[in-house]
Scaffold this motif. Structure first.
Motif, PDB file in Angstrom:
ATOM      1  N   ILE A  55      13.214 -17.623 -11.319  1.00 24.71           N
ATOM      2  CA  ILE A  55      14.040 -17.528 -12.519  1.00 24.71           C
ATOM      3  C   ILE A  55      14.242 -18.910 -13.107  1.00 24.71           C
ATOM      4  N   ILE A  56      14.503 -18.940 -14.386  1.00 21.56           N
ATOM      5  CA  ILE A  56      14.928 -20.167 -15.047  1.00 21.56           C
ATOM      6  C   ILE A  56      16.429 -20.048 -15.197  1.00 21.56           C
ATOM      7  N   ILE A  57      17.135 -21.002 -14.625  1.00 19.45           N
ATOM      8  CA  ILE A  57      18.594 -20.918 -14.612  1.00 19.45           C
ATOM      9  C   ILE A  57      19.183 -22.237 -15.101  1.00 19.45           C
ATOM     10  N   ARG A  58      20.244 -22.137 -15.860  1.00 23.31           N
ATOM     11  CA  ARG A  58      20.931 -23.326 -16.365  1.00 23.31           C
ATOM     12  C   ARG A  58      21.977 -23.797 -15.365  1.00 23.31           C
ATOM     13  N   ASN A  59      22.181 -25.087 -15.338  1.00 17.98           N
ATOM     14  CA  ASN A  59      23.231 -25.685 -14.522  1.00 17.98           C
ATOM     15  C   ASN A  59      24.567 -25.329 -15.162  1.00 17.98           C
ATOM     16  N   VAL A 114      13.677 -24.213 -12.609  1.00 15.84           N
ATOM     17  CA  VAL A 114      13.084 -23.022 -12.005  1.00 15.84           C
ATOM     18  C   VAL A 114      13.631 -22.909 -10.589  1.00 15.84           C
ATOM     19  N   GLN A 115      14.005 -21.700 -10.237  1.00 17.50           N
ATOM     20  CA  GLN A 115      14.625 -21.473  -8.931  1.00 17.50           C
ATOM     21  C   GLN A 115      14.072 -20.189  -8.323  1.00 17.50           C
ATOM     22  N   GLN A 116      13.813 -20.198  -7.032  1.00 11.33           N
ATOM     23  CA  GLN A 116      13.366 -18.998  -6.338  1.00 11.33           C
ATOM     24  C   GLN A 116      14.565 -18.084  -6.099  1.00 11.33           C
ATOM     25  N   ALA A 117      14.350 -16.789  -6.207  1.00 12.56           N
ATOM     26  CA  ALA A 117      15.409 -15.808  -5.964  1.00 12.56           C
ATOM     27  C   ALA A 117      14.805 -14.579  -5.291  1.00 12.56           C
ATOM     28  N   ALA A 118      15.643 -13.811  -4.647  1.00  9.42           N
ATOM     29  CA  ALA A 118      15.217 -12.564  -4.027  1.00  9.42           C
ATOM     30  C   ALA A 118      15.901 -11.399  -4.726  1.00  9.42           C
ATOM     31  N   ALA A 173       6.736 -19.217 -14.123  1.00 10.91           N
ATOM     32  CA  ALA A 173       8.061 -19.733 -14.462  1.00 10.91           C
ATOM     33  C   ALA A 173       7.968 -21.170 -14.957  1.00 10.91           C
ATOM     34  N   GLU A 174       7.164 -21.998 -14.299  1.00  7.16           N
ATOM     35  CA  GLU A 174       7.012 -23.395 -14.721  1.00  7.16           C
ATOM     36  C   GLU A 174       6.389 -23.489 -16.111  1.00  7.16           C
ATOM     37  N   MET A 175       5.388 -22.635 -16.396  1.00  7.84           N
ATOM     38  CA  MET A 175       4.772 -22.640 -17.726  1.00  7.84           C
ATOM     39  C   MET A 175       5.788 -22.256 -18.796  1.00  7.84           C
ATOM     40  N   ALA A 176       6.587 -21.229 -18.525  1.00 10.59           N
ATOM     41  CA  ALA A 176       7.608 -20.802 -19.483  1.00 10.59           C
ATOM     42  C   ALA A 176       8.660 -21.888 -19.660  1.00 10.59           C
ATOM     43  N   TYR A 177       9.021 -22.545 -18.572  1.00 15.43           N
ATOM     44  CA  TYR A 177       9.996 -23.643 -18.645  1.00 15.43           C
ATOM     45  C   TYR A 177       9.470 -24.749 -19.557  1.00 15.43           C
ATOM     46  N   GLN A 178       8.218 -25.142 -19.341  1.00 10.57           N
ATOM     47  CA  GLN A 178       7.639 -26.216 -20.148  1.00 10.57           C
ATOM     48  C   GLN A 178       7.553 -25.835 -21.616  1.00 10.57           C
ATOM     49  N   ALA A 226       9.611 -23.780 -23.159  1.00 10.69           N
ATOM     50  CA  ALA A 226      10.967 -23.706 -23.703  1.00 10.69           C
ATOM     51  C   ALA A 226      11.670 -25.062 -23.750  1.00 10.69           C
ATOM     52  N   PHE A 227      11.475 -25.872 -22.717  1.00  5.02           N
ATOM     53  CA  PHE A 227      12.257 -27.098 -22.595  1.00  5.02           C
ATOM     54  C   PHE A 227      11.433 -28.368 -22.655  1.00  5.02           C
ATOM     55  N   GLY A 228      10.112 -28.256 -22.626  1.00  7.21           N
ATOM     56  CA  GLY A 228       9.282 -29.447 -22.564  1.00  7.21           C
ATOM     57  C   GLY A 228       9.266 -30.014 -21.164  1.00  7.21           C
ATOM     58  N   ARG A 229       8.596 -31.120 -21.007  1.00  5.70           N
ATOM     59  CA  ARG A 229       8.499 -31.723 -19.674  1.00  5.70           C
ATOM     60  C   ARG A 229       8.814 -33.205 -19.781  1.00  5.70           C
ATOM     61  N   VAL A 230       9.624 -33.673 -18.874  1.00  4.50           N
ATOM     62  CA  VAL A 230       9.919 -35.085 -18.796  1.00  4.50           C
ATOM     63  C   VAL A 230       9.024 -35.648 -17.708  1.00  4.50           C
TER      64      VAL A 230
END
Length: 84
Positions: free
Chosen positions: A15-19, A28-32, A67-72, A74-78
């Protein structure tokens, strides 16, 4: 569409989760997928000792790569930053 029909208890997802303390930070975080502890007929996401409702508010992916592709997208990559 019922989101729960797409998942089974014990399935590992990403999942992509906000702090919660810094809304401009997400990762990106693993979940069950598990039975909801308070609603036995419902499923929930379980990650880092927390239960989250299984809703469309979460971007849920079958693989970490998706998830990493979707993150990049949506948020770009630093450079040098790891989000796993």
């Amino acid at each position: 569409m019922d989101l729960e029909q797409n998942f089974r208890p014990g399935e590992v997802v990403y999942i992509i989760i906000r702090n919660p303390h810094a809304q401009d930070v997400a990762h990106v975080q693993q979940a069950a997928i598990v039975q909801h502890p308070e609603q036995p007929n419902k499923l929930a996401l379980f990650s880092h000792d927390n239960y989250y409702p299984l809703t469309h508010e979460f971007a849920i992916f079958s693989t970490e790569e998706e998830a990493e592709m979707a993150y990049q997208e949506a948020f770009g990559r630093v450079d040098g930053e790891y989000h796993g």
